[in-house]
Design an enzyme around this catalytic site. Sequence first.
Site, PDB file in Angstrom:
ATOM      1  N   HIS A 148      39.961 -29.299 -33.326  1.00  0.00           N
ATOM      2  CA  HIS A 148      39.836 -30.660 -32.790  1.00  0.00           C
ATOM      3  C   HIS A 148      41.211 -31.201 -32.402  1.00  0.00           C
ATOM      4  O   HIS A 148      41.396 -31.727 -31.299  1.00  0.00           O
ATOM      5  CB  HIS A 148      39.180 -31.561 -33.843  1.00  0.00           C
ATOM      6  CG  HIS A 148      39.165 -33.021 -33.497  1.00  0.00           C
ATOM      7  ND1 HIS A 148      38.407 -33.532 -32.461  1.00  0.00           N
ATOM      8  CD2 HIS A 148      39.836 -34.071 -34.027  1.00  0.00           C
ATOM      9  CE1 HIS A 148      38.607 -34.856 -32.396  1.00  0.00           C
ATOM     10  NE2 HIS A 148      39.463 -35.196 -33.330  1.00  0.00           N
ATOM     11  N   GLU A 213      31.921 -38.967 -33.940  1.00  0.00           N
ATOM     12  CA  GLU A 213      32.687 -37.848 -34.506  1.00  0.00           C
ATOM     13  C   GLU A 213      31.892 -37.245 -35.652  1.00  0.00           C
ATOM     14  O   GLU A 213      31.468 -37.955 -36.572  1.00  0.00           O
ATOM     15  CB  GLU A 213      34.078 -38.304 -34.977  1.00  0.00           C
ATOM     16  CG  GLU A 213      34.999 -38.652 -33.801  1.00  0.00           C
ATOM     17  CD  GLU A 213      36.448 -38.923 -34.202  1.00  0.00           C
ATOM     18  OE1 GLU A 213      36.697 -39.205 -35.401  1.00  0.00           O
ATOM     19  OE2 GLU A 213      37.312 -38.856 -33.306  1.00  0.00           O
TER      20      GLU A 213
HETATM   21 MN    MN Z   1      37.520 -39.354 -37.368  1.00  0.00          MN
END
Ligand code: MN
Length: 440
Positions: A148, A213
Amino acid sequence: MSTDQTHDPALRSWVPTANLRGADFPIQNLPFGVFRRAGTREAPRVGVAIGTAILDVAACLAAGLFVDDDAARDAASACAAPTLNGLMARGADARRALRAAVSALLAEDVPVHRRQIAEHALVLQAEAELFLPAQIGDYTDFYASVHHATNVGSMFRPDQPLLPNYKWVPIGYHGRASSIVVSGTPVRRPSGQRKGPADDTPTVGPSRSLDYELELGAFVGTGNALGEPVPMAEAEAHLFGLCLLNDWSARDLQAWEYQPLGPFLAKNFASTISPWVVTLEALAPFRAPLAERAEGDPAPLPYLSHADDRAHGGFAVTVETWLSTARMRAAGEPAVRITRAQATDLYWSMAQMLVHHTSSGCNLRPGDLLGSGTISGPAKDSRGCLLELTWRGAEPLTLPNGETRAFLEDGDEVQLTAFAERDGAVRIGFGRCTGVIVAA
Ligand code: MN
């Protein structure tokens, strides 16, 4: 970390839905949450999920169960409360004792008089209202997925995707506890300042790039005193269990506000967690090494390094994101999975994050929440947010009905799920963590 009779794959419950293949809450799981019967003014209290039902722990205690074992009785006495904080503060031994007692009570071979008491203390999840599992005093979100961090970094800094501190420091920011909500709570699209690259000045209005997320949350059990860092060898004794966490993020607000102090209003309007906390004991059969660090990466500094953590500091948990649009739901079409990722791909373990958090002397308290950060893997379909999946909106997703998504639109429902499975153990799940976007 060790397994015991509560993990026996042959163990079955007299609650039939707990024995169904693929059930999230078999008798080997026994996650904790806070509930009351829907439509009542009952006091919320601690329950244990079993199949499609909830066991009311305090009701069992009041009816004379859990009295044979002092530790289990004391832990059960914390379950009349409207939050898990009291049980969390009692520590791992109390939690284990209660787990063993609940497991014995829900097992097929329990004496019939005990079973009859427990049957009266069952509430169907479909007839229950679920609450935040804990009063969360402080919430910290980390950034533990190197995939990420690399993806996001390369969008903004193609020549230096990972900042020099990433492989040394578990990066995090102090989040907002007041706006953490339980699964099912609608999420209002935030408004705020945003300034595109072509704009001369910022404007104020509803976010145009609202994102989710995909994360795991870790609840702190026992805390540490101010000024007394937690060493790696003791880190997991301070963890209670894991939940799902959706760290909703307004990317346009974030891009304009984040320098130099990090996320602020882009992430403080809502964070959604699942109602059930899966304990470290339930996860014991699913521990794993963290992903190998790449050749040439530095070893963690000694205060973040421990042989046990290297060997099994990871959680072999598969996490997924499912999306359904208002049009899909109106047409009766099922949600579509847009991400599947592995928590073992994280660069930092939960223990390392907890230890680093306290290394300054910062005190954690029972019920504090630590977020893993967005969990992404190396593959494109393992990217844990739309920012990465659509590469800042440049490559929108096409859904089965032809709709496209660069970012979330009003009416979209995001659902996070997670499960752990392996040969020789019964699969356990985390339930669901959902939220529907409503207009600003
Ligand atoms: Mn986050």
